[in-house]
Design an enzyme around this catalytic site. Structure first.
Site, PDB file in Angstrom:
ATOM      1  N   ASP A  72       3.299  11.408  -4.624  1.00  0.00           N
ATOM      2  CA  ASP A  72       2.451   9.732  -4.401  1.00  0.00           C
ATOM      3  C   ASP A  72       1.716   9.824  -3.717  1.00  0.00           C
ATOM      4  OD1 ASP A  72       4.141   9.118  -3.289  1.00  0.00           O
ATOM      5  OD2 ASP A  72       5.960   7.907  -4.370  1.00  0.00           O
ATOM      6  N   ASP A 141      16.134  -0.219  -4.926  1.00  0.00           N
ATOM      7  CA  ASP A 141      16.231  -0.742  -6.354  1.00  0.00           C
ATOM      8  C   ASP A 141      16.069   0.895  -7.033  1.00  0.00           C
ATOM      9  OD1 ASP A 141      13.365   0.315  -6.252  1.00  0.00           O
ATOM     10  OD2 ASP A 141      12.739  -1.428  -7.029  1.00  0.00           O
ATOM     11  N   HIS A 143      14.252   3.085  -7.413  1.00  0.00           N
ATOM     12  CA  HIS A 143      12.688   4.181  -7.590  1.00  0.00           C
ATOM     13  C   HIS A 143      13.045   4.914  -6.733  1.00  0.00           C
ATOM     14  CE1 HIS A 143      11.078   2.260  -3.897  1.00  0.00           C
ATOM     15  NE2 HIS A 143      11.068   2.816  -3.867  1.00  0.00           N
ATOM     16  N   GLU A 148       8.752   2.232 -10.478  1.00  0.00           N
ATOM     17  CA  GLU A 148       9.103   1.407  -9.727  1.00  0.00           C
ATOM     18  C   GLU A 148      10.990   1.082 -11.479  1.00  0.00           C
ATOM     19  OE1 GLU A 148       9.137   0.118  -7.415  1.00  0.00           O
ATOM     20  OE2 GLU A 148       7.487  -0.278  -6.559  1.00  0.00           O
TER      21      GLU A 148
END
Length: 268
Positions: A72, A141, A143, A148
């Site tokens: 990314d 979380d 990801h 996400e």
């Protein structure tokens, strides 16, 4: 899925680095047949990069015929920005090994047409057939990369809006000011990750424990991207002790016994 329970983050770094080196050397890459490696950024893989650099300096591995694709990149910050992922990769890894610059693939977060840039990246990956090993980290979380919660498990490389939680977590790299953290990023998709021949996820620290528990004991759920590892035929989750704290004792012991048997068989 294979889970590797280790004691410390340093052990996670060394284990994962040795695994990568084993895979590269067994592949015996050449100019016409390179080994294709997917790479992450962030704090978790730093120990892996350090160990890989040490193994390279010791003559245990060469990256001359390794092609890399990063996961990314932020949208809208200069490529030479101190917190761009291009800068991160060169400072923490690429500048210290013998990889050829033309074999390094990074998303361009300043592309005038982000959609075209993402399509180009996917096409470049496909031009090599597949990624042989994709290493990644996992967020609090769940990801992976910037996929996400609620990301499609079939998603490809695309632009994503970053959640406030992700931007807050990353603000430590931007003078602890969330307003300095980009709101968008380009990221490989979950489907892109699942296409890799092998997927290795690193998880260290107590704040990753819930994600590890969901990935290992929970159901596949797009709200927890990490759960996609259950769909991969050759997924490895490498964890330190704090990251396994939410696992049931029976689950943890099962994986510990499996790995102990693997080590014994290897020694025999």
């Amino acid at each position: 899925m294979r889970l590797i329970p280790l004691s410390t983050a340093q052990q996670v770094g060394k284990w994962s680095a040795n695994y990568i080196v084993e895979k590269i050397n067994a592949f015996a890459p050449s100019a016409d047949r390179p080994f294709v490696l997917g790479l992450p950024t962030g704090g978790t893989p730093l120990a892996t990069y350090k160990a890989l650099i040490e193994l390279h300096r010791a003559g245990k591995v060469s990256f001359q015929h390794v092609v890399t694709f990063n996961m990314d990149e932020y949208v809208g910050i200069p490529a030479d920005h101190p917190q761009s992922y291009r800068t991160f990769m060169y400072e923490n890894f690429f500048n210290h090994i013998d990889i050829k610059d033309e074999n390094i693939n990074l998303l361009n977060g300043n592309a005038t047409d982000p959609q075209a840039e993402c399509a180009r990246y996917e096409a470049k990956i496909k031009s090599y057939g597949k990624i042989n090993l994709f290493m990644g980290g996992v967020g609090n979380d769940g990801h992976i990369a910037f996929n996400e919660p609620a990301s499609s498990l079939a998603s490809r490389t695309r632009m994503k809006t970053l959640t406030e939680d992700t931007r807050l977590a990353n603000s430590r790299f931007f003078d602890n000011d969330i307003n300095k953290v980009p709101k968008y990023a380009l990221t490989v998709g979950v489907g892109t990750l699942l296409d890799a021949e092998e997927l290795m996820i690193l998880a260290t620290g107590i704040n990753k424990a819930q994600a590890v528990q969901v990935a290992t004991e929970g159901a596949v759920n797009h709200l927890w991207t990490i759960s996609c590892v259950q769909l991969h035929p050759k997924a490895i989750l490498v964890c330190d002790d704090p990251a396994t704290m939410e696992l049931r004792v029976k689950t943890l012991r099962y994986f510990q016994q499996i790995e102990a048997q693997e080590r014994q068989q290897y020694q025999d």
